[in-house]
Structures are given as structure tokens and as C-alpha cells.
Design a protein around this motif. Structure first.
Motif, mmCIF file in Angstrom:
data_model
loop_
_atom_site.group_PDB
_atom_site.id
_atom_site.type_symbol
_atom_site.label_atom_id
_atom_site.label_comp_id
_atom_site.label_asym_id
_atom_site.label_seq_id
_atom_site.Cartn_x
_atom_site.Cartn_y
_atom_site.Cartn_z
ATOM 1 N N GLY A 259 11.380 2.406 -0.340
ATOM 2 C CA GLY A 259 12.140 2.339 0.793
ATOM 3 C C GLY A 259 11.508 1.185 1.961
ATOM 4 O O GLY A 259 12.074 0.626 2.459
ATOM 5 N N VAL A 260 10.207 1.439 1.951
ATOM 6 C CA VAL A 260 9.305 0.635 2.677
ATOM 7 C C VAL A 260 9.496 -0.787 2.392
ATOM 8 O O VAL A 260 9.622 -1.625 3.548
ATOM 9 C CB VAL A 260 7.928 0.956 2.979
ATOM 10 C CG1 VAL A 260 7.434 1.904 4.007
ATOM 11 C CG2 VAL A 260 7.156 1.170 1.642
ATOM 12 N N VAL A 261 9.370 -1.004 1.284
ATOM 13 C CA VAL A 261 9.575 -2.565 0.865
ATOM 14 C C VAL A 261 10.704 -3.108 1.243
ATOM 15 O O VAL A 261 11.359 -4.140 1.898
ATOM 16 C CB VAL A 261 9.186 -2.756 -0.709
ATOM 17 C CG1 VAL A 261 9.461 -4.180 -0.964
ATOM 18 C CG2 VAL A 261 7.944 -2.412 -0.992
ATOM 19 N N ASN B 148 4.119 0.467 -13.683
ATOM 20 C CA ASN B 148 5.479 0.270 -13.721
ATOM 21 C C ASN B 148 6.526 0.597 -12.601
ATOM 22 O O ASN B 148 7.250 -0.314 -12.111
ATOM 23 C CB ASN B 148 6.122 0.867 -15.163
ATOM 24 C CG ASN B 148 7.155 0.198 -15.681
ATOM 25 O OD1 ASN B 148 7.354 -0.891 -15.348
ATOM 26 N ND2 ASN B 148 8.296 0.999 -16.398
ATOM 27 N N ALA B 149 6.185 1.902 -12.245
ATOM 28 C CA ALA B 149 6.653 2.438 -10.910
ATOM 29 C C ALA B 149 6.585 1.583 -9.948
ATOM 30 O O ALA B 149 7.455 1.210 -9.126
ATOM 31 C CB ALA B 149 6.302 3.800 -10.860
ATOM 32 N N PHE B 150 5.316 1.090 -9.630
ATOM 33 C CA PHE B 150 4.983 0.347 -8.492
ATOM 34 C C PHE B 150 5.890 -1.036 -8.540
ATOM 35 O O PHE B 150 6.448 -1.417 -7.666
ATOM 36 C CB PHE B 150 3.266 0.036 -8.591
ATOM 37 C CG PHE B 150 2.876 -0.866 -7.533
ATOM 38 C CD1 PHE B 150 2.910 -0.429 -6.112
ATOM 39 C CD2 PHE B 150 2.403 -2.174 -7.972
ATOM 40 C CE1 PHE B 150 2.527 -1.560 -5.196
ATOM 41 C CE2 PHE B 150 2.091 -3.078 -6.906
ATOM 42 C CZ PHE B 150 2.135 -2.658 -5.570
ATOM 43 N N LEU C 90 0.575 8.192 6.857
ATOM 44 C CA LEU C 90 0.359 8.444 5.309
ATOM 45 C C LEU C 90 -0.359 9.567 5.089
ATOM 46 O O LEU C 90 -0.146 10.505 4.354
ATOM 47 C CB LEU C 90 -0.102 7.202 4.778
ATOM 48 C CG LEU C 90 0.873 6.066 4.576
ATOM 49 C CD1 LEU C 90 0.216 5.191 3.755
ATOM 50 C CD2 LEU C 90 2.254 6.465 4.110
ATOM 51 N N ALA C 91 -1.619 9.854 5.973
ATOM 52 C CA ALA C 91 -2.377 10.835 5.957
ATOM 53 C C ALA C 91 -1.865 12.129 6.293
ATOM 54 O O ALA C 91 -1.876 13.145 5.619
ATOM 55 C CB ALA C 91 -3.798 10.662 6.644
ATOM 56 N N LEU C 92 -1.028 11.974 7.353
ATOM 57 C CA LEU C 92 -0.322 13.135 7.921
ATOM 58 C C LEU C 92 0.615 13.599 7.060
ATOM 59 O O LEU C 92 0.769 14.922 6.550
ATOM 60 C CB LEU C 92 0.414 12.975 9.155
ATOM 61 C CG LEU C 92 0.493 13.710 10.287
ATOM 62 C CD1 LEU C 92 -0.887 14.450 10.375
ATOM 63 C CD2 LEU C 92 1.132 13.137 11.445
ATOM 64 N N ALA D 115 0.907 -1.281 -0.097
ATOM 65 C CA ALA D 115 -0.059 -0.006 -0.108
ATOM 66 C C ALA D 115 0.767 1.259 0.002
ATOM 67 O O ALA D 115 0.499 2.266 -0.727
ATOM 68 C CB ALA D 115 -1.086 -0.012 1.162
ATOM 69 N N ILE D 116 1.949 1.137 0.621
ATOM 70 C CA ILE D 116 2.625 2.304 0.818
ATOM 71 C C ILE D 116 3.512 2.644 -0.537
ATOM 72 O O ILE D 116 3.650 3.826 -0.981
ATOM 73 C CB ILE D 116 3.855 2.348 2.060
ATOM 74 C CG1 ILE D 116 3.106 2.200 3.209
ATOM 75 C CG2 ILE D 116 4.814 3.680 2.080
ATOM 76 C CD1 ILE D 116 3.846 2.010 4.483
ATOM 77 N N ALA D 117 3.980 1.665 -1.096
ATOM 78 C CA ALA D 117 4.478 1.613 -2.353
ATOM 79 C C ALA D 117 3.659 2.417 -3.427
ATOM 80 O O ALA D 117 3.841 3.298 -4.253
ATOM 81 C CB ALA D 117 4.928 0.329 -2.994
ATOM 82 N N MET D 118 2.370 1.896 -3.537
ATOM 83 C CA MET D 118 1.166 2.341 -4.314
ATOM 84 C C MET D 118 0.921 3.863 -3.920
ATOM 85 O O MET D 118 0.837 4.734 -4.650
ATOM 86 C CB MET D 118 -0.055 1.455 -4.066
ATOM 87 C CG MET D 118 -1.058 1.689 -5.117
ATOM 88 S SD MET D 118 -1.534 0.246 -5.669
ATOM 89 C CE MET D 118 -2.754 -0.135 -4.360
ATOM 90 N N PHE D 119 1.021 4.216 -2.278
ATOM 91 C CA PHE D 119 0.854 5.434 -1.972
ATOM 92 C C PHE D 119 1.765 6.600 -2.787
ATOM 93 O O PHE D 119 1.370 7.452 -3.098
ATOM 94 C CB PHE D 119 0.694 5.338 -0.583
ATOM 95 C CG PHE D 119 1.110 6.910 0.178
ATOM 96 C CD1 PHE D 119 -0.160 7.375 0.423
ATOM 97 C CD2 PHE D 119 2.514 7.218 0.542
ATOM 98 C CE1 PHE D 119 -0.038 8.850 1.097
ATOM 99 C CE2 PHE D 119 2.473 8.553 1.204
ATOM 100 C CZ PHE D 119 1.238 9.391 1.198
ATOM 101 N N GLY D 120 3.109 5.927 -2.820
ATOM 102 C CA GLY D 120 4.064 7.011 -3.450
ATOM 103 C C GLY D 120 3.900 7.193 -4.639
ATOM 104 O O GLY D 120 4.052 8.406 -5.003
ATOM 105 N N VAL D 121 3.415 6.297 -5.525
ATOM 106 C CA VAL D 121 3.176 6.297 -6.963
ATOM 107 C C VAL D 121 2.016 7.360 -7.111
ATOM 108 O O VAL D 121 2.057 8.546 -7.736
ATOM 109 C CB VAL D 121 2.880 5.248 -7.644
ATOM 110 C CG1 VAL D 121 2.530 5.399 -9.188
ATOM 111 C CG2 VAL D 121 4.036 4.135 -7.614
ATOM 112 N N LEU D 122 0.965 7.401 -6.485
ATOM 113 C CA LEU D 122 -0.332 8.078 -6.565
ATOM 114 C C LEU D 122 -0.041 9.652 -6.007
ATOM 115 O O LEU D 122 -0.377 10.342 -6.572
ATOM 116 C CB LEU D 122 -1.527 7.514 -5.602
ATOM 117 C CG LEU D 122 -2.093 6.138 -6.350
ATOM 118 C CD1 LEU D 122 -3.035 5.344 -5.279
ATOM 119 C CD2 LEU D 122 -2.977 6.516 -7.481
#
Ligand code: CMP
Length: 832
Positions: free
Chosen positions: A257-259, A200-202, A374-376, A176-183
Motif C-alpha cells: 500500500g505504501v509503495v 518474492n513477497a517483497f 511502524l514501531a507503534l 523499508a515499509i514493504a520489507m517491514f510488512g513481510v517481516l
């Protein structure tokens, strides 16, 4: 006040508050996160009001609150590595691997589904732009396992389920965080909003993160092993690892980074335990638990404080958004749990999960610190449009609070309703047996304590009678209980033993008696024994025990490399490892037999303990045999290894005696230091492992075959050049009936067996000095029989060219071999 001083003041103040809230939550059995969120929200709402009320006097308060406003990136960098590394570290990676399929499905499919569905529903009701809606979907797709896992632990749910839930939440955080970064990048316009680029980025970020995190963790583990610098440095290095994985992964390699942090944490959890001492590992777990606790509590308080003012604007429209998110996330999770997971178990990719547990996992999908962080982060990112910020802030905060209060507080009653907190008849029987075991021990202990403290006989008898009475009633019920059938008892006993076996190996490592690499493999074997017992009882355990003694996969390559490339190193190191493994197993098995004889009887009943002892004795016999086979072939090495082992064990004992004398105050620290130094010098001598000599020198082997005795020195040297020396393993098939043969073999040491049930009523044994494989060479016919090594054998292999040369050099040898071949062929023909 200077900003840093203020920050320290605010953070310590908040931690002080957390310390007061923790016992309060425990006393009232409410999840600590619920309390933290409530208090944080209260502070967040009250602080601005207070500041206004105070007027000019409120300035320091405003300053203090401003400190909390960290930039997004700093906020994530500060908290995420700790949160994720701590969870990853506490996961049993081997167990996780067993359930990898459902965990990955829940983690990745569920995150994608949940993000997509939540995003689309919110977009559909006009909450914001599609990207902003998807972003909130990603933020809320992370689940916080703490509540469910805590409750599972309390009710004694199967360990597998906790691992499943923890593993899922950890990997879905990463996804989810990887996806968050992309979005987020798309939302603030730093990346073109193309779906394929996003995907691709994800994918690149995810896969790259795993590779980088794994490599870095292995590197740091190796560094720890190499430096041997003690617990302080080792703990520091794990801290460095977590933060480097995140920062370097993000900034230098542009992967997630999280992954990377998650991969690094899992790697340390799987490999780190054997790199450090038991003590260090314990401190490591404590350290990370502490850091995790701080990070988790601070995020909850800070996030609730910062976002609470937003909740003042909560109206009907926001209620609609919240309802939509609640429905979408529940549906997405339900589809995965009740729709996809059963398909996986039907395909045999995962074990079945009970509906009751699935319901708990569904309801227990609370959202926590990661979602808030993440929201913060979005709130603190300047380029996010204001309306998106407001929407994301309010939906994330209200949803997190909703899950905490609505689900968090009802999870326990739900578990009661489903009957998961009651022990099954089988668990009840196990509980009674465990109690009987403990009571029997305590009764003994009561007597000892009474004697030591000179208590009156009356008190002693009273206490003994009390324990004895309870024990008697229990024992009576044990006689009659039939909830534990034979299979269950065997399984329980064997699983207990496998657990003990694993601990004993770690003990050998801590005492430096067995090498790290070997303990790692032995632990894996003990794990497989336990898994075998769990899935197929005694048979499963035995199968794993047999597999453990097989020559591992690597052997095939090592033998090939040794025979064909004359590269003997891999074979040498595998064989010496096998030696060490067998010796360690032998020591541990002896302890296990002892344990089974003395302790398991009370738990399982004497008859069953006896059966388990028999299983262990079979294992001991097999280990003994395998060891003997090696010893026969490499007697010098065996002696060297045993000498080292005994020497180190004796030195350990000596050291322990010195330390005891120091504890008792008999010798001073200086004297102890001196003695320890002395022992250290002697230790080095015993630490040197002799090198294993495979004895594969062609000239030496040729000299051991009597048939070559007639050859002159020059011919011998000439032949030795054509011969390939090789080592064969017990049970290795050297020649297979019916195959084409271009080589013949001389046995320099060991024994082989010629097998052909059609022509040979009894297999024929050949030993040192014999040869085989000549018939196919001489007659150009397919191989006439199987030839299998019975022991380790040193062989000399000759191909057709070498044979021709040999026959030319020594006609009498040629005649001898031809004569033997004639006899063998005659024997074969006669049998037909
Ligand atoms: P080859 O036929 O090449 O492969 C199988 C080998 O088994 C064969 O050569 C002989 O070396 C050996 N063998 C076959 N039959 C006998 C026998 N009766 N006694 C001893 N060795 C045999």
C-alpha cells in the motif's frame, strides 16, 4: 464520555499543543520534531504517575489515554497515506529522474544493507530472535528528510541535493515499509519463514504497488480533467486517491500500500499540475502541507506518549542495544554514501556529490514519524511475542530520540564547521546582482509612493538618496567583480529564462489558450532547456532548443502508419499538436525577449543580456520557420487555429473587464453572472479546434499532377487505386543512395532535393508535378542519389505493379517518364 467524543477531544487537545510548540521551536531554532518528541515523552512519563497520584479521580485521564491505543492497522492506515502522499507530491519528479540511479541505490540498497546489518548486529549481541532483530532494522531504515531539507533550504544548498535527500527518504520509506510488512508477517507466523518467499513477497509487493499506484493516479487525474468540477472536488479526489491507493492496494490487490501511495503521489506531482488550474494546485499544496503537518505532529506526540513508559526500563543492556544500532546504521549509510555513490558517478550514472554534503546527508539521516508509526504498529499487534515487543519498542524509541537530539541538534553546527553556510564567491556575486536589481526597482517605487501619499520633498529625497547610495556602492563592486565569469553569467541568465518559460506556459494553460497536453510537453521542453543550460551553458541550452523543434519520436510511427496502413489519425493529431506548440512557443518567446532586454541587463550586465537576446532571437527565427513550413502546407488549418486563439484571448480580456467592473461595484453579481454566461457561449465557438485535413485523398492528389492530365476519368480512378498517398516531413530522407528501390514517387505538393555530391555539383530541387525514384525501377540498379524532403510534401507512391499498369494505360506517359529518366542518366554519366 463516549469514546468518539473523547477521541475528538484528545486529538484537538494535542493539535492545540502542537500549535503552541511550533512557534516556540521556531523562536529557538530547534527542529519542531525534537520539541514534539520531548513534550510527548514528558506527557507519556507524567501521565501514569499523575493517574496513580489522583487515584479514583484519575479515571477520565486513563480513559483519555486509552483512546490513543489504536489498533496497529488503523494507526498505519490513518497516518501513512497522508505522510507519504504529501512528501511525494512536493517532489520535483523530473529532477528526481535525473538522479534516479543514486536515489534508487540509496533507497533500496541502503535499506537492505541497513536492515541486514542492524538486524545481524542486534542478533549477534543477543537482543532477540533474528526476525525480530531484522524487523527493527527495517523500522529504523527509514529516514526523515525534514530536518536536512529544512536546513539545506536555509543555507541555499543546491536544489539537486534537497531533491536527492527527499527522493531517497521517500523511496526508502516505501522499500523499508514493504520489507517491514513481510517481516512482521513472518514474526507473527502468518507467513512461513522462508527467505525466498519473503523476497518474492517483497518484490511482488513493490512492483505491484508501483503499477497499481500509477494506474490509479492516472485514472483519477483523467477523471479530474474530465469532470472539471472545481477545486473543492479536485482536492477531495486527491485525498480519495491517497487513501484508496493504500487501502485497495493492501486489501484487494495484495501489493504494498505504501509503495502504491508513493507512486500515486509522484504521478500526481508529475502530471497533475496541468490537469488543474494554478489556483487549485496552490490549494492542493496547501491542503497536503496542512494534512502532512497534522499527521507528522500527531505521530510524534502519540508515539512518544505511548512509548515513553518503556523508556523507564532503559538500562545498561538497552544502552548496549542502542549503541549497536547507532553504529550499524551509521556504517551502512556511510558504505552507501562513500562507497557506492562514487562508483555510480564514475560509471556516469549520477553527478558527483561533494564530500561535505555527503557528510551532512550521513549525519542528517534522522529517524522520524514513519519509524515511530511502524514501531507503534508492532506494539499494537497482539500476536507479536511480548519480549520482541519490548525490545522493538525500546530500541525504536530510544534510537529515534537519539537521532533527534544527538544529530538533529548538532546538524547546524556541523554545517557551519564544514563551511556550507557561507556563500561561494560566485553566489556572492549573484546575490549582489540580485540586490542591485531589487534596489533599482525600489528607488523607482519610492518616488511613486512619495507622490501618491503627498510626502514632503525632504523625506522623498532622503529615501531616494538612501537607496541610490546603496545602489551606487553595489554597482561599483559589480563593475569590478570577476567572480561571475562569462559562462556563469550565461548559465544564470538562461536558467532564469527557462524557469520563466515554464511559468509562462502554465499561464497560457490557466487562461485556457493552449491545451493541457501541449502545455505538458512544452513544460518538459522548458525543463530540458534549463537542464541543458545548467550542464553545458549556452551550448546545452541551444542543443535542447534544436531538439525541441525536431519531429518527436512518435512522428516516425505516425508517418509509417499513415503511409502503409492508411491510418492517418496519429499523424493528424501529432501535426496539430506541433502547430499548437509552435504557436505557444512563439508567444512565449516574444515575452522572453522582452524580459531579457529589460530585466536581465541589470542582473548580468548589458553585454551578456544582449548575447542572451541573440540566443532567443535565434530560437524565435527557428520557431517562425517551422511554423511557416506548416502554414504553407496547411493554410486553412493555420487560419482556423489562429482565429480560435485570438478569439479566446479577446474573450479572456472581455471577461477580465467585466470582473473588474464588478470589483469596482459598477455592476452587480447578477449582471456579472449573465455576462459570464454570454461569454461562455461565445467561448465554445472559439474552443472548437478545426480538424486538420492532411489532404491525403489519392484522387484529389492525382488531379494535381499535370502529367496525369491526359488520362481519362476511368483510368484515373483505376490508377488512384494503385497509388499510395503519403505526407513527408521536412528533412526526411525519402530515398537513400545505394539502396534497392521498388517504388517511385510523384510530388503533389512541396519540394524535395536530389543529392549526390559525386555526380551532381549542385543538389537538384524538384517540386509539385515532378517525380523521382524511377531510375531504380526502370534499370533495376540501386538508387542513384539521396532524395530529401525540404518542406512538408504530399507524395503519391507507386510500386512496380502500379507503374506497369500505369504504363500500359498511358503509353505517352510511359514515354515521357522514360525520356526524363534517359536525360537524368545522361547527366549522371556525364558527371562521372
Ligand atoms: P533513383 O535512382 O531510383 O533514386 C534517386 C533518384 O534521384 C533517381 O531515381 C531520380 O529520380 C533522381 N535523380 C537522380 N539524378 C537526377 C538528376 N540529375 N536530376 C533529377 N533527378 C535525379
Amino acid at each position: 464520555m463516549h469514546e468518539t467524543v473523547l477521541a475528538v477531544f484528545v486529538v484537538t487537545g494535542l493539535l492545540g499543543l502542537v500549535s503552541l510548540l511550533q512557534p516556540l521551536a521556531a523562536r529557538h531554532s530547534i527542529p519542531i520534531t525534537v520539541l514534539l518528541a520531548a513534550v510527548g515523552t514528558a506527557i507519556g512519563v507524567a501521565a501514569p504517575l499523575l493517574r496513580t497520584a489522583l487515584g479514583r479521580d484519575g479515571a477520565p485521564l486513563a480513559e483519555a489515554l486509552a483512546v490513543v491505543d489504536l489498533p496497529a492497522e488503523a494507526f498505519l492506515l490513518l497516518f501513512l497515506p497522508t505522510l507519504l502522499f504529501e512528501t511525494a507530491l512536493s517532489i520535483d519528479v523530473r529532477r528526481l529522474m535525473d538522479d534516479l540511479a543514486p536515489v534508487l541505490v540509496m533507497a533500496i540498497v541502503a535499506v537492505v544493507l541497513s536492515t541486514g546489518l542492524t538486524g545481524l548486529v542486534l542478533y549477534g549481541i543477543g537482543a532477540g530472535s533474528l526476525v525480530a532483530c531484522l524487523l527493527i532494522g527495517a523500522i529504523l531504515a527509514t529516514t526523515d528528510p525534514a530536518a536536512v531539507v529544512g536546513i539545506f533550504r536555509d543555507i541555499g544548498a543546491p536544489k539537486r541535493l534537497s531533491t536527492l535527500v527527499e527522493g531517497e527518504s521517500l523511496l526508502n520509506d516505501a522499500a523499508a515499509i514493504a520489507m517491514f510488512g513481510v517481516l512482521l508477517a513472518v514474526l507473527i507466523g502468518s507467513r512461513a519463514a522462508s527467505w525466498s518467499q519473503g523476497l518474492n513477497a517483497f518484490v511482488v509487493g513493490f512492483a505491484g504497488g508501483i503499477a497499481f499506484g500509477y494506474a490509479l493516479a492516472r485514472g483519477i487525474c483523467a477523471l479530474i480533467g474530465w469532470l472539471r468540477a472545481g477545486p473543492l472536488v479536485e482536492l477531495t479526489l486527491t485525498f480519495v486517491l491517497a487513501y484508496l491507493a493504500y487501502a485497495v492496494g493492501e486489501k484487494v490487490f495484495h501489493v504494498s500500500g505504501v509503495v502504491a501511495v508513493v507512486a500515486a503521489g509522484l504521478t500526481v506531482s508529475a502530471h497533475g499540475r496541468t490537469q488543474v488550474s494554478a489556483e487549485t494546485w496552490h490549494s492542493l499544496e496547501q491542503l497536503w502541507k496542512q494534512l502532512g503537518f497534522w499527521a507528522n505532529s500527531l505521530i510524534f506526540l502519540l508515539a512518544a506518549m505511548v512509548m515513553a513508559p518503556l523508556l523507564m526500563k532503559f538500562g545498561l543492556r538497552e544502552l548496549g542495544w542502542l549503541a549497536a544500532v547507532v553504529a550499524a546504521t551509521l556504517v551502512a549509510r556511510a558504505v552507501v554514501l562513500f562507497g557506492i555513490i562514487p562508483l555510480l558517478s564514475m560509471a556516469g550514472l549520477s553527478q558527483r556529490i561533494d564530500h561535505a554534503y555527503k557528510t551532512v546527508i550521513l549525519w542528517g539521516g534522522l529517524r522520524g514519524a514513519v519509524s515511530l508509526a511502524l514501531a507503534l504498529a508492532v506494539m499494537e499487534t497482539r500476536r507479536v511475542p511480548a519480549d520482541a515487543k519490548a525490545m522493538i519498542g525500546i530500541v525504536a524509541t530510544s534510537f529515534v530520540l537519539y537521532t533527534l537530539f544527538a544529530h538533529g541538534l548538532t546538524l547546524r553546527p556541523l554545517i557551519g564547521l564544514l563551511g556550507l553556510n557561507r556563500l561561494s564567491p560566485r553566489e556572492l556575486a549573484v546575490r549582489n546582482r540580485a540586490m542591485a536589481l531589487a534596489l533599482a526597482d525600489s528607488r523607482e517605487h519610492v518616488r511613486a509612493v512619495a507622490e501618491e501619499h503627498d510626502l514632503s520633498h525632504g523625506v522623498r529625497d532622503e529615501a531616494e538618496a538612501q537607496f541610490g547610495g546603496r545602489l551606487g556602492t553595489l554597482e561599483q563592486s559589480l563593475e569590478t567583480d570577476c567572480a561571475l565569469d562569462e559562462d556563469a553569467r550565461m548559465e544564470m541568465g538562461l536558467v532564469t529564462l527557462a524557469g520563466r518559460e515554464e511559468r509562462l506556459y502554465l499561464g497560457l494553460l490557466d487562461e485556457n489558450l493552449v491545451s493541457r497536453q501541449v502545455v505538458q510537453r512544452l513544460r518538459a521542453i522548458a525543463g530540458r532547456l534549463g537542464d541543458g543550460a545548467r550542464s553545458a551553458g549556452r551550448d546545452g541550452y541551444l542543443r535542447a532548443a534544436v531538439a525541441a523543434l525536431d519531429h518527436a519520436q512518435g512522428f516516425r510511427f505516425a508517418i509509417w502508419a499513415s503511409r502503409h496502413l492508411r491510418w492517418h489519425r496519429p499523424l493528424r493529431s501529432l501535426l496539430s499538436q506541433r502547430f499548437e506548440m509552435l504557436m505557444a512557443s512563439r508567444v512565449v518567446l516574444r515575452d522572453l525577449v522582452n524580459f531579457a532586454e529589460n530585466r536581465l541587463g541589470a542582473l548580468l550586465g548589458a553585454a551578456y543580456a544582449g548575447r542572451i537576446v541573440a540566443v532567443l532571437n535565434d530560437r524565435r527565427f527557428a520557431v517562425e520557420q517551422a511554423l511557416e513550413a506548416l502554414r504553407q502546407q496547411f493554410p486553412d488549418y493555420a487560419r482556423g487555429l489562429e482565429r480560435g486563439y485570438v478569439g479566446r484571448a479577446a474573450l479572456r480580456q472581455e471577461l477580465a473587464a467585466y470582473r473588474a467592473l464588478h470589483e469596482e461595484g459598477v455592476i452587480s453579481q447578477d449582471v456579472l453572472n449573465d455576462l459570464e454566461r454570454e461569454v461562455g457561449h461565445r467561448w465554445r465557438v472559439f474552443e472548437m479546434v478545426p480538424t486538420l485535413d492532411l489532404g491525403l485523398d489519392a484522387a484529389r492528389l492525382v488531379a494535381r499532377v499535370p502529367m496525369f492530365a491526359g488520362l481519362g476519368a476511368a483510368s484515373l480512378q483505376n490508377i488512384a487505386r494503385h497509388l499510395r498517398p503519403g505526407l513527408a516531413m521536412p528533412d526526411e530522407v525519402l530515398v537513400r543512395r545505394g539502396e534497392r528501390g521498388e517504388e517511385m514517387y510523384f510530388v503533389a505538393s512541396g519540394e524535395v532535393e536530389v543529392r549526390n555530391p559525386d555526380t551532381l555539383p549542385q543538389p537538384i530541387r524538384l517540386g509539385a508535378g515532378d517525380f523521382f525514384g524511377e531510375l531504380a525501377l526502370l534499370t533495376r540498379q540501386p538508387r542513384s542519389a539521396d532524395v530529401v524532403a525540404l518542406t512538408y510534401c504530399q507524395l503519391l507512391v507507386l510500386d512496380r505493379r502500379a507503374v506497369t499498369q500505369l504504363f500500359r494505360e498511358d503509353p505517352s506517359l510511359r514515354d515521357h517518364i522514360r525520356a526524363v529518366a534517359q536525360n537524368r542518366m545522361a547527366a549522371e554519366r556525364a558527371a562521372e
